[in-house]
Design an enzyme around this catalytic site. Structure first.
Site, PDB file in Angstrom:
ATOM      1  N   ILE A 105       0.809  -1.214   0.000  1.00  0.00           N
ATOM      2  CA  ILE A 105       0.000   0.000   0.000  1.00  0.00           C
ATOM      3  C   ILE A 105       0.848   1.272   0.000  1.00  0.00           C
ATOM      4  O   ILE A 105       0.360   2.330  -0.366  1.00  0.00           O
ATOM      5  CB  ILE A 105      -0.986   0.013   1.175  1.00  0.00           C
ATOM      6  CG1 ILE A 105      -0.257   0.198   2.508  1.00  0.00           C
ATOM      7  CG2 ILE A 105      -1.824  -1.272   1.196  1.00  0.00           C
ATOM      8  CD1 ILE A 105      -1.165   0.482   3.674  1.00  0.00           C
ATOM      9  N   LYS A 106       2.106   1.179   0.462  1.00  0.00           N
ATOM     10  CA  LYS A 106       3.071   2.297   0.442  1.00  0.00           C
ATOM     11  C   LYS A 106       2.493   3.602   0.970  1.00  0.00           C
ATOM     12  O   LYS A 106       2.690   4.666   0.377  1.00  0.00           O
ATOM     13  CB  LYS A 106       3.631   2.503  -0.968  1.00  0.00           C
ATOM     14  CG  LYS A 106       4.438   1.319  -1.497  1.00  0.00           C
ATOM     15  CD  LYS A 106       5.083   1.651  -2.824  1.00  0.00           C
ATOM     16  CE  LYS A 106       5.912   0.496  -3.352  1.00  0.00           C
ATOM     17  NZ  LYS A 106       5.097  -0.648  -3.816  1.00  0.00           N
ATOM     18  N   ARG A 107       1.819   3.554   2.086  1.00  0.00           N
ATOM     19  CA  ARG A 107       1.270   4.772   2.673  1.00  0.00           C
ATOM     20  C   ARG A 107       2.374   5.572   3.357  1.00  0.00           C
ATOM     21  O   ARG A 107       3.337   5.008   3.865  1.00  0.00           O
ATOM     22  CB  ARG A 107       0.166   4.442   3.668  1.00  0.00           C
ATOM     23  CG  ARG A 107      -1.056   3.754   3.060  1.00  0.00           C
ATOM     24  CD  ARG A 107      -1.724   4.629   2.000  1.00  0.00           C
ATOM     25  NE  ARG A 107      -3.029   4.111   1.608  1.00  0.00           N
ATOM     26  CZ  ARG A 107      -3.282   3.409   0.508  1.00  0.00           C
ATOM     27  NH1 ARG A 107      -2.296   3.122  -0.315  1.00  0.00           N
ATOM     28  NH2 ARG A 107      -4.498   2.999   0.238  1.00  0.00           N
TER      29      ARG A 107
END
Length: 309
Positions: A105-107
């Site tokens: 998700i690479k938030r």
């Protein structure tokens, strides 16, 4: 610790492999999609049905060979609410098959926003006094380039719910050098400073294996940097993209692992899920057998990795 469970599965299967689920409609066999289009039309809801069934077939063929899968949420959420529901169902189905799920998700945000992402993807959300799981992945990927403010909520939930994260340190994309390789005043590149921080942040989550549930994303396309980071971060487990379709080979992975052959899990996405379209598999697998071709690609990848393990 979650990281111990992942490493146990890697050892049990002799397979440090995570299958990336990056569903692109143009790469899913036309013969597989057409019946859905004829029945339901070419809509986002139909696309979600297609990628859900596609993902389940891939999972069924690889779940006894690999310890984990990594669904890339962007490929699902582009289809709106049906795509998000498909992502949730894919995570649940993979877990029902005994797989560790790494939500890609690479938030990267701070304060209440980071806490909301963390609660939704790793923890639980509160609804007037009652709590419920959200996406419920085991690990997720996060972007630490806003500092500890952007990471603390995830670490808190890792402790609370026995979850894990992989923080971006040295990514596999060609232009990662534009920021990650900038030389700091002490003569070291930025990515080594980030690696140092990630290692420090994970100290309270080190399991019996000697590795932390706070891991790092380190691209296989940068083997020299990976070797330096492995020495610098002995207790940090690496999630390693870049093998196969992005150009990295097994020989580029030696620096990822420690002397015991542990230390990283290698991702392959298109090289596995799209194997049916590759020349080496076409003669044995037609479009209808795309999932069986994926299984064959996992077996070939596992044999390839034996050289560095």
């Amino acid at each position: 610790m979650l990281i111990d469970r992942l490493i146990e599965k890697i050892r049990e299967l002799h397979s440090p492999i995570v299958v990336g689920l990056d569903p692109r409609l143009e790469q899913i066999p036309a013969a597989f999609k057409e019946p859905y289009y004829q029945t339901d039309g070419k809509t986002p809801a139909t696309a979600a049905k297609i990628i859900l069934t596609w993902g389940k077939e891939i999972i069924d063929q690889v779940c006894d060979l690999v310890p984990a899968v990594k669904p890339q949420i962007a490929m699902y959420e582009q289809f709106g609410a049906p795509g998000i529901d498909c992502y949730i169902q894919t995570v649940g189905y993979a877990k029902s098959k005994g797989l560790v799920v790494i939500g890609d998700i690479k938030r990267g945000d701070i304060a209440s926003t980071a806490a909301a992402y963390s609660d939704g993807h790793l923890g639980k959300v509160e609804v007037d006094g009652e709590t419920h799981p959200g996406f419920d992945a085991d690990f997720i990927t996060v972007n630490p380039y806003m500092g500890y403010d952007s990471i603390q909520p995830y670490i808190d939930n890792c402790k609370r719910y026995e979850k894990g994260i992989f923080a971006l340190v040295k990514t596999s994309n060609p232009n990662s050098f534009q920021i990650q390789d900038i030389i700091a005043p002490d003569g070291r590149p930025v990515h080594r400073h980030v690696g140092e921080l990630v290692s420090k942040w994970g100290e309270e989550l080190i399991g019996k294996s000697g590795f932390s549930s706070v891991g790092a994303v380190v691209g296989a396309t940068h083997p020299q940097e990976a070797e330096v980071l492995r020495e610098q971060m002995p207790h940090t487990f690496f999630l390693v993209p870049g093998y196969g379709a992005q150009g990295a080979a097994a020989k580029d992975l030696r620096g990822v692992f420690n002397k015991d052959g542990i230390g990283g899990i290698i991702n392959s996405s298109r090289g596995i899920t799209g194997a049916y379209a590759l020349e080496r598999y076409k003669k044995d697998y037609d479009q209808a057998a795309f999932a069986k071709a994926a299984r064959a690609a996992v077996l070939d990848m596992r044999a390839d990795l034996e050289a560095v393990l």
